[in-house]
Structure formats: structure tokens, C-alpha cells
Design a protein around this motif. Structure first.
Motif, mmCIF file in Angstrom:
data_model
loop_
_atom_site.group_PDB
_atom_site.id
_atom_site.type_symbol
_atom_site.label_atom_id
_atom_site.label_comp_id
_atom_site.label_asym_id
_atom_site.label_seq_id
_atom_site.Cartn_x
_atom_site.Cartn_y
_atom_site.Cartn_z
ATOM 1 N N LEU A 327 0.848 -1.178 0.000
ATOM 2 C CA LEU A 327 0.000 0.000 0.000
ATOM 3 C C LEU A 327 0.890 1.235 0.000
ATOM 4 C CD1 LEU A 327 -3.053 0.824 0.344
ATOM 5 C CD2 LEU A 327 -2.609 0.867 2.806
ATOM 6 N N PHE A 328 0.753 2.078 -1.030
ATOM 7 C CA PHE A 328 1.502 3.322 -1.158
ATOM 8 C C PHE A 328 0.522 4.492 -1.187
ATOM 9 C CE2 PHE A 328 4.148 0.124 -3.074
ATOM 10 C CZ PHE A 328 5.467 0.508 -2.860
ATOM 11 N N GLY A 329 1.013 5.670 -0.842
ATOM 12 C CA GLY A 329 0.247 6.866 -1.124
ATOM 13 C C GLY A 329 0.247 7.105 -2.626
ATOM 14 N N MET A 330 -0.788 7.733 -3.128
ATOM 15 C CA MET A 330 -0.906 8.020 -4.564
ATOM 16 C C MET A 330 0.234 8.930 -4.998
ATOM 17 S SD MET A 330 -3.077 7.449 -7.093
ATOM 18 C CE MET A 330 -3.493 8.125 -8.696
ATOM 19 N N ARG A 331 1.052 8.444 -5.933
ATOM 20 C CA ARG A 331 2.208 9.206 -6.399
ATOM 21 C C ARG A 331 1.849 9.994 -7.640
ATOM 22 N NH1 ARG A 331 5.244 3.837 -5.463
ATOM 23 N NH2 ARG A 331 4.955 3.509 -7.676
ATOM 24 N N SER A 332 2.658 10.970 -7.940
ATOM 25 C CA SER A 332 2.489 11.737 -9.177
ATOM 26 C C SER A 332 3.738 11.562 -10.019
ATOM 27 C CB SER A 332 2.280 13.226 -8.863
ATOM 28 O OG SER A 332 3.491 13.804 -8.392
ATOM 29 N N SER A 333 3.731 12.134 -11.209
ATOM 30 C CA SER A 333 4.904 12.037 -12.079
ATOM 31 C C SER A 333 6.068 12.846 -11.536
ATOM 32 C CB SER A 333 4.548 12.538 -13.487
ATOM 33 O OG SER A 333 4.083 13.881 -13.430
ATOM 34 N N ALA A 334 5.800 13.745 -10.583
ATOM 35 C CA ALA A 334 6.851 14.615 -10.072
ATOM 36 C C ALA A 334 7.493 14.099 -8.791
ATOM 37 C CB ALA A 334 6.290 16.024 -9.829
ATOM 38 N N VAL A 335 6.717 13.386 -7.969
ATOM 39 C CA VAL A 335 7.235 12.949 -6.671
ATOM 40 C C VAL A 335 6.834 11.509 -6.407
ATOM 41 C CG1 VAL A 335 7.217 15.268 -5.665
ATOM 42 C CG2 VAL A 335 5.189 13.822 -5.453
ATOM 43 N N ASP A 336 7.599 10.856 -5.521
ATOM 44 C CA ASP A 336 7.327 9.470 -5.151
ATOM 45 C C ASP A 336 6.655 9.361 -3.796
ATOM 46 O OD1 ASP A 336 7.833 7.417 -6.964
ATOM 47 O OD2 ASP A 336 9.987 7.735 -6.845
ATOM 48 N N HIS A 337 6.202 10.495 -3.249
ATOM 49 C CA HIS A 337 5.619 10.440 -1.920
ATOM 50 C C HIS A 337 4.284 11.170 -1.895
ATOM 51 C CE1 HIS A 337 7.761 14.306 -2.008
ATOM 52 N NE2 HIS A 337 6.804 14.734 -1.210
ATOM 53 N N SER A 338 3.549 10.929 -0.824
ATOM 54 C CA SER A 338 2.257 11.580 -0.605
ATOM 55 C C SER A 338 2.233 12.080 0.835
ATOM 56 C CB SER A 338 1.113 10.587 -0.836
ATOM 57 O OG SER A 338 -0.066 11.005 -0.192
ATOM 58 N N ALA A 339 2.090 13.385 1.007
ATOM 59 C CA ALA A 339 2.092 13.962 2.354
ATOM 60 C C ALA A 339 0.930 13.426 3.172
ATOM 61 C CB ALA A 339 2.037 15.487 2.268
ATOM 62 N N ALA A 340 -0.240 13.266 2.549
ATOM 63 C CA ALA A 340 -1.410 12.777 3.283
ATOM 64 C C ALA A 340 -1.202 11.331 3.735
ATOM 65 C CB ALA A 340 -2.657 12.883 2.411
ATOM 66 N N PHE A 341 -0.566 10.533 2.891
ATOM 67 C CA PHE A 341 -0.303 9.138 3.255
ATOM 68 C C PHE A 341 0.688 9.066 4.409
ATOM 69 C CE2 PHE A 341 1.801 4.982 2.680
ATOM 70 C CZ PHE A 341 0.695 4.154 2.597
ATOM 71 N N ARG A 342 1.745 9.885 4.366
ATOM 72 C CA ARG A 342 2.716 9.890 5.461
ATOM 73 C C ARG A 342 2.051 10.298 6.777
ATOM 74 N NH1 ARG A 342 8.080 9.699 6.299
ATOM 75 N NH2 ARG A 342 8.576 9.677 4.066
ATOM 76 N N THR A 343 1.211 11.304 6.726
ATOM 77 C CA THR A 343 0.504 11.724 7.934
ATOM 78 C C THR A 343 -0.338 10.580 8.499
ATOM 79 O OG1 THR A 343 0.431 14.021 7.181
ATOM 80 C CG2 THR A 343 -1.186 13.365 8.851
ATOM 81 N N MET A 344 -0.998 9.848 7.611
ATOM 82 C CA MET A 344 -1.794 8.702 8.049
ATOM 83 C C MET A 344 -0.909 7.657 8.734
ATOM 84 S SD MET A 344 -2.510 5.297 7.238
ATOM 85 C CE MET A 344 -1.900 5.163 5.551
ATOM 86 N N THR A 345 0.268 7.362 8.172
ATOM 87 C CA THR A 345 1.130 6.330 8.746
ATOM 88 C C THR A 345 1.676 6.730 10.110
ATOM 89 O OG1 THR A 345 3.183 7.152 7.701
ATOM 90 C CG2 THR A 345 1.828 5.585 6.435
ATOM 91 N N GLU A 346 1.841 8.016 10.336
ATOM 92 C CA GLU A 346 2.387 8.466 11.618
ATOM 93 C C GLU A 346 1.465 8.151 12.781
ATOM 94 O OE1 GLU A 346 3.133 12.557 10.751
ATOM 95 O OE2 GLU A 346 5.069 12.151 9.777
ATOM 96 N N ALA A 347 0.179 7.983 12.491
ATOM 97 C CA ALA A 347 -0.784 7.671 13.548
ATOM 98 C C ALA A 347 -0.925 6.172 13.805
ATOM 99 C CB ALA A 347 -2.152 8.255 13.174
ATOM 100 N N LEU A 348 -0.281 5.346 12.990
ATOM 101 C CA LEU A 348 -0.421 3.899 13.156
ATOM 102 C C LEU A 348 0.426 3.414 14.337
ATOM 103 C CD1 LEU A 348 -0.179 2.736 9.426
ATOM 104 C CD2 LEU A 348 -2.259 2.936 10.816
ATOM 105 N N PRO A 349 -0.026 2.390 15.051
ATOM 106 C CA PRO A 349 0.767 1.865 16.190
ATOM 107 C C PRO A 349 2.019 1.166 15.698
ATOM 108 C CG PRO A 349 -1.123 0.450 15.742
ATOM 109 C CD PRO A 349 -1.290 1.656 14.863
ATOM 110 N N ARG A 350 3.064 1.216 16.509
ATOM 111 C CA ARG A 350 4.310 0.507 16.229
ATOM 112 C C ARG A 350 4.425 -0.689 17.172
ATOM 113 N NH1 ARG A 350 3.594 4.670 12.783
ATOM 114 N NH2 ARG A 350 5.535 5.462 11.884
ATOM 115 N N LEU A 351 5.206 -1.671 16.753
ATOM 116 C CA LEU A 351 5.518 -2.783 17.644
ATOM 117 C C LEU A 351 6.651 -2.364 18.581
ATOM 118 C CD1 LEU A 351 5.422 -6.022 15.475
ATOM 119 C CD2 LEU A 351 3.901 -5.382 17.327
#
Length: 351
Positions: A327-351
Motif C-alpha cells: 500500500l503506497f500513497g498516490m504518487r504523481s509524475s513529479a514525486v514518489d511520496h504523498s504527504a497525506a499518506f505519510r501523515t496517516m502512517t504516523e498515527a499507526l501503532p508501532r511494535l
């Protein structure tokens, strides 16, 4: 000889006629029915040759131009734990001997032709389920890719395409190779520092598998020893948390589901999630995902450097180390990352 050996010796392998009878009375899906009968899904389909099924070449170079002529269809790629179903057209075909691609705006495939071995076209005049289907299997009878007719499919074009593709082989049985043994986890803890050094120098995500292969590891083996910020372990429940968060937050994603012969990618938002028993389902008008949550044993948050910024993914594996989905954040032709996706992952629990 043990009692179980004696039973195995006397158990009769179902004939093609037996399989056709079982299909007539079946309430199970084909994959589950095949397991219950001790055969492969490809055996079930082959048994229908001359009874609604026609053998066709499994060669993507023959199939993809023909499928494009059919108009709108549904593409299905799955593994044991996840199913990706996407409606659209097979546009922008890029052939290749080792790897080939369909790069349409809705149907997006990575194809590995050496695993496309057995091909069939199916016609269903019962009025139940899709009227037409194409099914491709590997040498062991495992389903690689399927295509099903939809309301917008040109069925006359479909029938002409099958007539042109038909091999003329009327056998209703198959000779199959043994199923490949799961690779499991290959890791080299003593190579951890070298792995991290190579990882930090990557400029494209596609370099990753070459790096770990060179070090005699595989994907999961590398994740287990790389450590943050390259690979961070999440609890198995984090995958479902991420899907729900992406749906609730309207975070567009790229979702990869595949097997050894095909990877199918959904790009865009997900909306309607419905959990039923062990399955989490995305039930959107043109995209469905069916995911066995109880198969998810390990989940990793993975970051890889690229020339266009860091690529961030959530990746899930079975207990035996097989990749379920990415599962990746939606990428564009200009960048390989998604700020909204990263923000979502920061809230996920870690082991």
C-alpha cells in the motif's frame, strides 16, 4: 505402510467428468471447491473444455491486443490472501519477454510472461455470473490472471476473439508441475550494515530487489534486519487500520496485489469498506478488494529513497513470509511520496 498411506493409495483422482458433476452441484467458489476435491483450479477449468470452455494461448502478446478489443471488462489478480478486482479497459500495452505492462488509467498490470502457461476462455449461458471469462494459470495450475465480461463488454467481439485465439486442443485434463515451495524468509543479519549502506544509496524503488538478491536475502528478510528509518515493524492490525484511515480520510492510494505471474495495481481513493468474517472488503463501483485479515502475520512500514523523494509503503506478509499486498500513497509524475499518506502512517501503532 501406515493407515494414511493406504487411504492415499486407494483414493481415486477425480476424472474430468467427476469435476464437471461437482461444478454443477457446487456452492463453493472454484478455488475452494478445487481444494476440497484435491485438484487445482486449473484442473476444474480444463474439465470444462468442450462444455463451455475453450483452450487459448496463455501468451500475453496474443491476449492483450485481443482483450483491448472487448471494451470494458473486469480484471482480477489474486493470491491466497488478497483479491484485486478492477473494471476498465486494457489500454497502453507494453510487451516484454521478461516483464510486460498494461498502463491504462484504470487497469494497471505488471506481467511476467514465463508464468503464463495455461489459458482458457469460458462461456456461461446460465444467466448467473459473468457471461464470459478468460483465465490464465501457471505451470502448477495456480491462477495468475482472470478477465470477466461486464455490462459494457462487446460480447460479439469477445466471441470473435476467442474463435481467433482457440488452439483446437480439446483435451479436458492437464499435466501440471508440482506447486512451488514457499520461499520463506531469507535474511543475513551479519549483512545488516552493508544492507543499510546500499539501501541509503538507492535512487529508485526498483533497485531494492537487486540489492537484497545480491546479498542472498529476500524482501521480508531484509526488512527484519534493516531497522528504522528503512523498515519499521507494525502490528498485524495496522494494515486494516491503514485501509480504514485512507477510506475515512479520502487519502488516494496505490494498492498492489500480485502473484508470481502478475501484479495488479489500483490507483485512487477507496470509499466503501465492509468487514465480513475474516474478510475486509473494499466495495467501490469500479474497484473491489477482498483481504483475509486473519492471514496477515507481519506488517512493515518501509521507506526507500528515490530521486523524486522518499517512497513510503505499508507491506503485509503471511505467516510463511509470502507478500500479501503493498500500500503506497498516490504518487504523481513529479514525486514518489504523498504527504497525506505519510501523515496517516504516523498515527499507526508501532511494535
Amino acid at each position: 505402510m501406515t493407515e494414511s498411506d493406504t487411504l492415499a493409495d486407494t483414493r481415486r483422482t477425480p476424472s474430468a467428468a467427476d469435476l464437471r458433476t461437482a461444478l454443477e452441484d457446487a456452492t463453493l467458489r472454484a478455488r475452494d471447491l478445487a481444494k476440497s476435491l484435491g485438484v487445482t483450479e486449473a484442473d476444474l477449468v480444463a474439465a470444462q473444455v468442450g462444455h463451455g470452455a475453450t483452450r487459448i494461448p496463455a501468451d500475453p502478446n496474443r491476449l492483450m491486443p485481443a482483450i483491448r478489443s472487448l471494451g470494458e471488462v473486469m480484471a482480477l489478480t489474486r493470491n491466497e490472501s488478497a483479491v484485486n478486482e478492477r473494471t476498465g479497459t486494457y489500454d497502453d500495452w507494453h510487451p516484454g519477454d521478461h516483464a510486460a505492462m498494461i498502463l491504462g488509467p484504470e487497469i494497471d498490470l505488471r506481467i511476467f510472461p514465463k508464468h503464463w502457461v495455461h489459458g482458457f476462455a469460458l462461456r456461461n449461458d446460465s444467466g448467473k455470473g459473468p457471461a464470459r471469462g478468460l483465465q490464465i494459470f501457471d505451470a502448477s495450475g495456480e491462477a495468475i490472471h482472470k478477465v470477466y465480461s461486464q455490462d459494457g463488454t462487446d460480447l460479439d467481439a469477445w466471441d470473435r476473439a476467442v474463435e481467433g485465439l482457440a488452439t483446437g486442443d480439446t483435451r479436458d485434463t492437464l499435466t501440471l508441475d508440482p506447486a512451488p515451495v514457499a520461499e520463506g524468509v531469507r535474511s543475513r543479519p551479519e549483512k545488516a550494515e552493508a544492507l543499510r549502506a546500499e539501501w541509503s544509496r538507492m535512487t529508485d524503488t526498483h533497485q531494492f530487489l537487486r540489492v537484497v538478491s545480491k546479498m542472498k536475502m529476500n524482501r521480508l528478510g531484509a526488512y527484519r534486519i534493516a531497522g528504522a528509518p528503512f523498515a519499521t515493524a507494525l502490528p498485524p492490525t495496522a494494515l486494516n487500520d491503514a485501509l480504514i484511515a485512507c477510506g475515512n480520510g479520502a487519502v488516494p492510494i496505490m494498492l498492489f496485489v500480485g502473484n508470481r505471474g502478475c501484479i495488479q495495481i489500483h490507483s485512487g481513493p477507496i470509499d466503501t469498506l465492509k468487514e465480513v468474517g475474516p474478510w475486509q472488503n473494499v466495495l467501490d463501483p469500479r474497484f473491489n478488494l477482498h483481504l483475509r485479515l486473519d492471514h496477515v502475520a507481519e506488517v512493515w512500514l518501509v521507506e526507500k529513497p528515490t530521486k523524486r523523494g522518499a517512497s513510503l509503503s505499508i507491506e503485509a506478509f503471511t505467516e510463511t513470509g509470502e507478500l500479501i499486498l503493498q500500500l503506497f500513497g498516490m504518487r504523481s509524475s513529479a514525486v514518489d511520496h504523498s504527504a497525506a499518506f505519510r501523515t496517516m502512517t504516523e498515527a499507526l501503532p508501532r511494535l
